[in-house]
Scaffold this active site. Structure first.
Site, PDB file in Angstrom:
ATOM      1  N   ASP A   1       0.871  -1.176   0.000  1.00 62.63           N
ATOM      2  CA  ASP A   1       0.000   0.000   0.000  1.00 62.63           C
ATOM      3  C   ASP A   1       0.912   1.231   0.000  1.00 62.63           C
ATOM      4  OD1 ASP A   1       0.917   0.242   2.603  1.00 62.63           O
ATOM      5  OD2 ASP A   1      -1.061   0.204   3.542  1.00 62.63           O
ATOM      6  N   HIS A   2       0.327   2.407   0.239  1.00 66.36           N
ATOM      7  CA  HIS A   2       1.126   3.644   0.214  1.00 66.36           C
ATOM      8  C   HIS A   2       2.214   3.641   1.280  1.00 66.36           C
ATOM      9  CE1 HIS A   2      -2.359   3.984   2.802  1.00 66.36           C
ATOM     10  NE2 HIS A   2      -1.711   4.891   3.527  1.00 66.36           N
TER      11      HIS A   2
ATOM     12  N   CYS B   1       3.101  -3.265   4.131  1.00 66.24           N
ATOM     13  CA  CYS B   1       2.255  -2.133   4.550  1.00 66.24           C
ATOM     14  C   CYS B   1       2.974  -1.474   5.720  1.00 66.24           C
ATOM     15  CB  CYS B   1       0.825  -2.572   4.875  1.00 66.24           C
ATOM     16  SG  CYS B   1       0.640  -3.670   6.279  1.00 66.24           S
TER      17      CYS B   1
ATOM     18  N   THR C   1       2.624  -1.548   9.208  1.00 66.61           N
ATOM     19  CA  THR C   1       3.014  -2.480  10.281  1.00 66.61           C
ATOM     20  C   THR C   1       3.227  -3.895   9.794  1.00 66.61           C
ATOM     21  OG1 THR C   1       0.694  -3.015  10.661  1.00 66.61           O
ATOM     22  CG2 THR C   1       1.629  -1.212  11.988  1.00 66.61           C
ATOM     23  N   GLY C   2       2.706  -4.209   8.629  1.00 71.62           N
ATOM     24  CA  GLY C   2       2.724  -5.596   8.126  1.00 71.62           C
ATOM     25  C   GLY C   2       1.518  -6.392   8.590  1.00 71.62           C
ATOM     26  N   VAL C   3       0.755  -5.833   9.522  1.00 70.19           N
ATOM     27  CA  VAL C   3      -0.353  -6.608  10.105  1.00 70.19           C
ATOM     28  C   VAL C   3      -1.571  -6.659   9.178  1.00 70.19           C
ATOM     29  CG1 VAL C   3      -1.966  -6.743  12.043  1.00 70.19           C
ATOM     30  CG2 VAL C   3       0.446  -6.269  12.455  1.00 70.19           C
ATOM     31  N   GLY C   4      -1.948  -5.528   8.609  1.00 70.65           N
ATOM     32  CA  GLY C   4      -3.102  -5.523   7.710  1.00 70.65           C
ATOM     33  C   GLY C   4      -2.889  -6.471   6.535  1.00 70.65           C
TER      34      GLY C   4
ATOM     35  N   HIS D   1       9.906 -23.609   8.963  1.00 71.72           N
ATOM     36  CA  HIS D   1       8.904 -24.222   9.842  1.00 71.72           C
ATOM     37  C   HIS D   1       7.474 -24.095   9.332  1.00 71.72           C
ATOM     38  CE1 HIS D   1      11.607 -24.052  13.711  1.00 71.72           C
ATOM     39  NE2 HIS D   1      12.225 -24.578  12.656  1.00 71.72           N
TER      40      HIS D   1
ATOM     41  N   HIS E   1       7.466 -30.559  10.944  1.00 65.39           N
ATOM     42  CA  HIS E   1       6.648 -29.389  10.609  1.00 65.39           C
ATOM     43  C   HIS E   1       5.555 -29.715   9.595  1.00 65.39           C
ATOM     44  CE1 HIS E   1       9.486 -27.078  12.865  1.00 65.39           C
ATOM     45  NE2 HIS E   1      10.476 -27.543  12.107  1.00 65.39           N
TER      46      HIS E   1
ATOM     47  N   ARG F   1       1.937 -30.315  10.833  1.00 62.34           N
ATOM     48  CA  ARG F   1       1.367 -29.080  11.409  1.00 62.34           C
ATOM     49  C   ARG F   1       0.875 -28.173  10.288  1.00 62.34           C
ATOM     50  NH1 ARG F   1       6.642 -28.455  15.337  1.00 62.34           N
ATOM     51  NH2 ARG F   1       6.113 -30.188  16.712  1.00 62.34           N
TER      52      ARG F   1
HETATM   53  C1  RB5 Z   1      -1.748   2.790   6.441  1.00 60.96           C
HETATM   54  O1  RB5 Z   1      -1.747   4.031   7.071  1.00 60.96           O
HETATM   55  C2  RB5 Z   1      -1.590   1.666   7.473  1.00 60.96           C
HETATM   56  O2  RB5 Z   1      -2.715   1.600   8.279  1.00 60.96           O
HETATM   57  C3  RB5 Z   1      -1.348   0.351   6.769  1.00 60.96           C
HETATM   58  O3  RB5 Z   1      -0.225   0.457   5.968  1.00 60.96           O
HETATM   59  C4  RB5 Z   1      -1.064  -0.852   7.630  1.00 60.96           C
HETATM   60  O4  RB5 Z   1      -0.116  -0.600   8.618  1.00 60.96           O
HETATM   61  C5  RB5 Z   1      -2.217  -1.605   8.092  1.00 60.96           C
HETATM   62  O5  RB5 Z   1      -2.106  -2.656   8.727  1.00 60.96           O
END
Ligand code: RB5
Length: 138
Positions: free
Chosen positions: A10-11, A63, A65-68, A96, A131, A134
């Site tokens: 993403d951006h 992204c 945080t990498g979480v989204g 793994h 592994h 699993r």
């Molecule tokens: C974008 O601002 C941010 O929310 C996205 O890149 C990401 O971190 C979401 O998980």
């Protein structure tokens, strides 16, 4: 046949992605193509769809945080996306977890570490052994 490696962000991951594409010239870039705000699920699904259609291919998602990107990618059956902020984690998610998508937190890691993560991720094989069953349960 050469393994295809897709990359998308993403951006918040755009600048890191641009540098990684300059460095690893065989990466197939699926966007985004500017700093303009976009929605990370759109790019996660664009990439997972390519990975699922091209047997043996891998993906890299970035992204903030990498979480989204991780949440979105892991909704797709057949995708095993792992979030790594160090080369050691990038190695372990291949060994793994047989990860086929590497997710990087663009706002929370240095470009040099991201390069190392990609290098190790692409070089490392799944260990199978203990592994395997699993991963088969996923
Ligand atoms: C974008 O601002 C941010 O929310 C996205 O890149 C990401 O971190 C979401 O998980």
């Amino acid at each position: 046949m050469e393994k295809k490696i897709y990359i998308a962000s993403d951006h918040a991951g755009y600048e890191m992605k641009s540098k990684l594409c300059d460095y690893f010239q065989t990466l197939i870039d699926l966007g985004t193509n500017s700093n303009e705000r976009v929605d990370y699920p759109d790019f996660a699904y664009k990439l997972t769809s390519e990975v699922l259609q091209n047997n043996g291919s891998f993906g890299i998602l970035i992204c903030g945080t990498g979480v989204g990107m991780s949440i979105a990618a892991n909704r797709e059956k057949g995708i095993r996306a792992g979030l790594a902020n160090s080369a050691e984690i990038a190695r372990l998610i291949r060994q793994h977890n047989d990860a086929n998508v590497l997710v990087l937190p663009g706002r929370f890691m240095k470009d040099e570490e991201a390069k190392k993560c990609i290098q190790i991720f692409l070089e490392t094989e799944f260990e199978n052994g203990r592994h395997k069953h699993r991963v088969d349960k996923l």
